[in-house]
Design an enzyme around this catalytic site. Sequence first.
Site, PDB file in Angstrom:
ATOM      1  N   CYS A  59       0.791  -1.227   0.000  1.00  0.00           N
ATOM      2  CA  CYS A  59       0.000   0.000   0.000  1.00  0.00           C
ATOM      3  C   CYS A  59       0.830   1.287   0.000  1.00  0.00           C
ATOM      4  O   CYS A  59       0.420   2.258  -0.656  1.00  0.00           O
ATOM      5  CB  CYS A  59      -1.014  -0.007   1.144  1.00  0.00           C
ATOM      6  SG  CYS A  59      -0.403  -0.621   2.709  1.00  0.00           S
TER       7      CYS A  59
ATOM      8  N   ARG B  71       7.866 -10.476   5.491  1.00  0.00           N
ATOM      9  CA  ARG B  71       7.543 -10.237   6.894  1.00  0.00           C
ATOM     10  C   ARG B  71       8.316 -11.232   7.752  1.00  0.00           C
ATOM     11  O   ARG B  71       8.389 -12.411   7.420  1.00  0.00           O
ATOM     12  CB  ARG B  71       6.031 -10.369   7.132  1.00  0.00           C
ATOM     13  CG  ARG B  71       5.233  -9.381   6.292  1.00  0.00           C
ATOM     14  CD  ARG B  71       3.742  -9.508   6.497  1.00  0.00           C
ATOM     15  NE  ARG B  71       3.028  -8.696   5.533  1.00  0.00           N
ATOM     16  CZ  ARG B  71       1.697  -8.690   5.386  1.00  0.00           C
ATOM     17  NH1 ARG B  71       0.956  -9.472   6.161  1.00  0.00           N
ATOM     18  NH2 ARG B  71       1.133  -7.911   4.478  1.00  0.00           N
TER      19      ARG B  71
ATOM     20  N   GLN C 227       1.202 -11.399  -2.436  1.00  0.00           N
ATOM     21  CA  GLN C 227      -0.151 -11.040  -2.026  1.00  0.00           C
ATOM     22  C   GLN C 227      -0.929 -10.588  -3.259  1.00  0.00           C
ATOM     23  O   GLN C 227      -0.419  -9.829  -4.084  1.00  0.00           O
ATOM     24  CB  GLN C 227      -0.093  -9.909  -1.005  1.00  0.00           C
ATOM     25  CG  GLN C 227      -1.307  -9.775  -0.130  1.00  0.00           C
ATOM     26  CD  GLN C 227      -1.036  -8.882   1.060  1.00  0.00           C
ATOM     27  OE1 GLN C 227      -0.284  -7.916   0.968  1.00  0.00           O
ATOM     28  NE2 GLN C 227      -1.637  -9.184   2.187  1.00  0.00           N
TER      29      GLN C 227
ATOM     30  N   ASP D   5      -2.818  -8.265  -4.144  1.00  0.00           N
ATOM     31  CA  ASP D   5      -3.142  -6.991  -3.508  1.00  0.00           C
ATOM     32  C   ASP D   5      -3.824  -6.050  -4.495  1.00  0.00           C
ATOM     33  O   ASP D   5      -3.469  -6.007  -5.679  1.00  0.00           O
ATOM     34  CB  ASP D   5      -1.843  -6.352  -3.012  1.00  0.00           C
ATOM     35  CG  ASP D   5      -2.022  -5.628  -1.700  1.00  0.00           C
ATOM     36  OD1 ASP D   5      -3.174  -5.481  -1.268  1.00  0.00           O
ATOM     37  OD2 ASP D   5      -1.010  -5.220  -1.112  1.00  0.00           O
TER      38      ASP D   5
ATOM     39  N   HIS E  63      -5.704  -1.872  -4.451  1.00  0.00           N
ATOM     40  CA  HIS E  63      -6.139  -0.687  -3.720  1.00  0.00           C
ATOM     41  C   HIS E  63      -7.067   0.132  -4.605  1.00  0.00           C
ATOM     42  O   HIS E  63      -6.814   0.304  -5.794  1.00  0.00           O
ATOM     43  CB  HIS E  63      -4.936   0.146  -3.277  1.00  0.00           C
ATOM     44  CG  HIS E  63      -4.086  -0.561  -2.279  1.00  0.00           C
ATOM     45  ND1 HIS E  63      -2.980  -1.300  -2.627  1.00  0.00           N
ATOM     46  CD2 HIS E  63      -4.222  -0.699  -0.932  1.00  0.00           C
ATOM     47  CE1 HIS E  63      -2.453  -1.846  -1.551  1.00  0.00           C
ATOM     48  NE2 HIS E  63      -3.189  -1.506  -0.509  1.00  0.00           N
TER      49      HIS E  63
ATOM     50  N   LYS F 240     -12.076  -3.741   8.937  1.00  0.00           N
ATOM     51  CA  LYS F 240     -12.025  -4.596   7.754  1.00  0.00           C
ATOM     52  C   LYS F 240     -13.100  -5.671   7.825  1.00  0.00           C
ATOM     53  O   LYS F 240     -13.711  -5.912   8.872  1.00  0.00           O
ATOM     54  CB  LYS F 240     -10.646  -5.251   7.642  1.00  0.00           C
ATOM     55  CG  LYS F 240     -10.240  -6.067   8.869  1.00  0.00           C
ATOM     56  CD  LYS F 240      -8.833  -6.664   8.724  1.00  0.00           C
ATOM     57  CE  LYS F 240      -8.430  -7.441   9.975  1.00  0.00           C
ATOM     58  NZ  LYS F 240      -7.163  -8.170   9.798  1.00  0.00           N
TER      59      LYS F 240
ATOM     60  N   HIS G 130      -8.207  -1.196   0.903  1.00  0.00           N
ATOM     61  CA  HIS G 130      -7.213  -2.263   0.737  1.00  0.00           C
ATOM     62  C   HIS G 130      -7.990  -3.567   0.614  1.00  0.00           C
ATOM     63  O   HIS G 130      -8.927  -3.805   1.373  1.00  0.00           O
ATOM     64  CB  HIS G 130      -6.309  -2.392   1.964  1.00  0.00           C
ATOM     65  CG  HIS G 130      -5.654  -1.128   2.414  1.00  0.00           C
ATOM     66  ND1 HIS G 130      -4.301  -0.912   2.300  1.00  0.00           N
ATOM     67  CD2 HIS G 130      -6.157  -0.021   3.009  1.00  0.00           C
ATOM     68  CE1 HIS G 130      -4.000   0.265   2.810  1.00  0.00           C
ATOM     69  NE2 HIS G 130      -5.109   0.827   3.261  1.00  0.00           N
TER      70      HIS G 130
END
Length: 597
Positions: free
Chosen positions: A287, A316, A334, A336, A338, A418, A464
């Site tokens: 992000c 991570r 991921q 991902d 946005h 979320k 997200h």
Amino acid sequence: MASDAKAAAKEVQVEPFPLSTLRHSVSHLMASAVAKLYPNVKFGFGPSIEHGFYYDLEIPEHSLEEKDLRRIEKEMRKIAKRSPELVRTSLSRDEARAQLAAQDQTYKVEAVDLIPKDEEITFYTHGDWSDLCEGPHLDRLDRDYHFKLLSVAGAYWRGDEKRPMLQRIYGTAFWTQEALDAHLAWLEEVKLRDHRRIGTDQDLFSVHPEAGAGFVFWHPRLGVVRHEIEKFWWEEHEARGYKPVYSPHVSRETLFAVSGHLENYGEMMYPAMDLEEQPYRVKPMNCPGHSLIYKDRGRSYRELPMRWAELGTVYRYEKSGVVHGMLRVRGFTQDDSHIFCTPDQLAGEIAGVLDLVKLMLTTFGFDYTAYLATRPVEKSIGEDAIWKAATAALGEGAKLAGIPLELDDGGGAFYGPKIDFKVKDAIGREWQNSTVQCDFNLPERFDLEYTDSDGQKKRPIMIHRAVLGSLERFVGGLIEHFAGRFPFWLAPEQIAVIPIREEHADYARSLAAKLEAEHFRVDCMDDPSHMNKRIKQAQERQVPYMLVVGEREEADGTCAVRRRGTRDQAVVPFERVLEVVRDLRSRRSLEVPALDT
């Protein structure tokens, strides 16, 4: 009649204590048995968990093995008969510390200090064994129940890899033998579906000490599965107006200070690398990079909503004790995306994301439950009013999408509330999966703006979302969900063509060529080994269909079709095979049906 009534009464009988209380009590019973059998044991924690219980123990000069568990079980039964009564007592903090220190129970002394100042400090005792514990427990250990010790593992004290490694004994307990037997059978099924075993057996992936724990190497066969998933993913995203973006894996540390990750997520980030006297970090999330792309130039309300997608690899730092195959890793991709939108567009955009989640999860055959996760008590940023508005928008979007929500109070991300999805696999286990997060905070932190229709500069809202989560975790879960038997559209090899003898190989190769021309994944198994050996090899690789061909099939333009997991064969015209497999692929069907004329 009387016996029927008695059976019916037994059917509806309510157990006197919850299952979690039984398991917690049996964990104490187990710890007391270990204390009898092994000298100078130090005790950690011994809670009940979802499917049983465990107890962490330091046992000097003895490393437990699976064979020791039967001995411990035997001692547990003796203690339950000899000292069945569980007695609860209360001590002051000083008294508790002094008693535990006198027994050299250093971990329990530390546990006393973890108890909040206003909470009562309690011990539970049976016979001559006593344990610091808040309970609750059974009143007696000689009640009618059934238990089994399952395994031994290592566990760092309080999950900290810098603290001592303790021995953890896992077990389970049920009120009836039937329930225990059913659970043990389920555990056997879990073992058979273990993605690590299947990954080795089917040559799907590997991890290597040279690279470090938590980093997955995808082999070609699983690479095919991932490629098919990614094709499906991009197809659906492009149809919904998403545009691809790509962001660097490494950025200056200041980027993550602006985003708040350094402050709120720093323990999960890899240490800084000093480059040209500047600290750099590998990214834990995508992000911040997407925020910089948005900020690169001025934006107008006419451009919104903007939907950007990236299959972005992030890093991570997971502790080595929790790294697990593909399911808990340190580097992962991921899926991902946005979305930048106006307040008026927010609920509709959330509803669109949730519709996509429904499509993707049902395509893979998952049932799911959606949870609305609200502001966490610790480590969150932003004003209460912003959190309330974001939470309300998620609820409205879910209502528009027709998705009921259960509450996960305090389970939100540090930057916003979320909706999390938990999917249920083929044997009833829940997996954390998709997430949709509403964020008013990052646009503020990055000073993101758009020019509205009134000419005023305003903040966009940022959504997200990850539909599959991480590809590593999702595919690892798929392996277990399907037990390595991927549906036809995902299978690494979809069809094996097997000639009966060498003189039939040309016909086999011609069929394989026709299938390959239509982009099916085909293995023409025309080596000189015995036909049955080749069939066995295809079965072991879980190839959905095997086309066995010989003299008669070549003369008639047919093939003997054998499905994986069966011995039955049906002689079918080759054109019929093409018709069926085209349909299975186009529909992304989960079935591998029998073929007939």
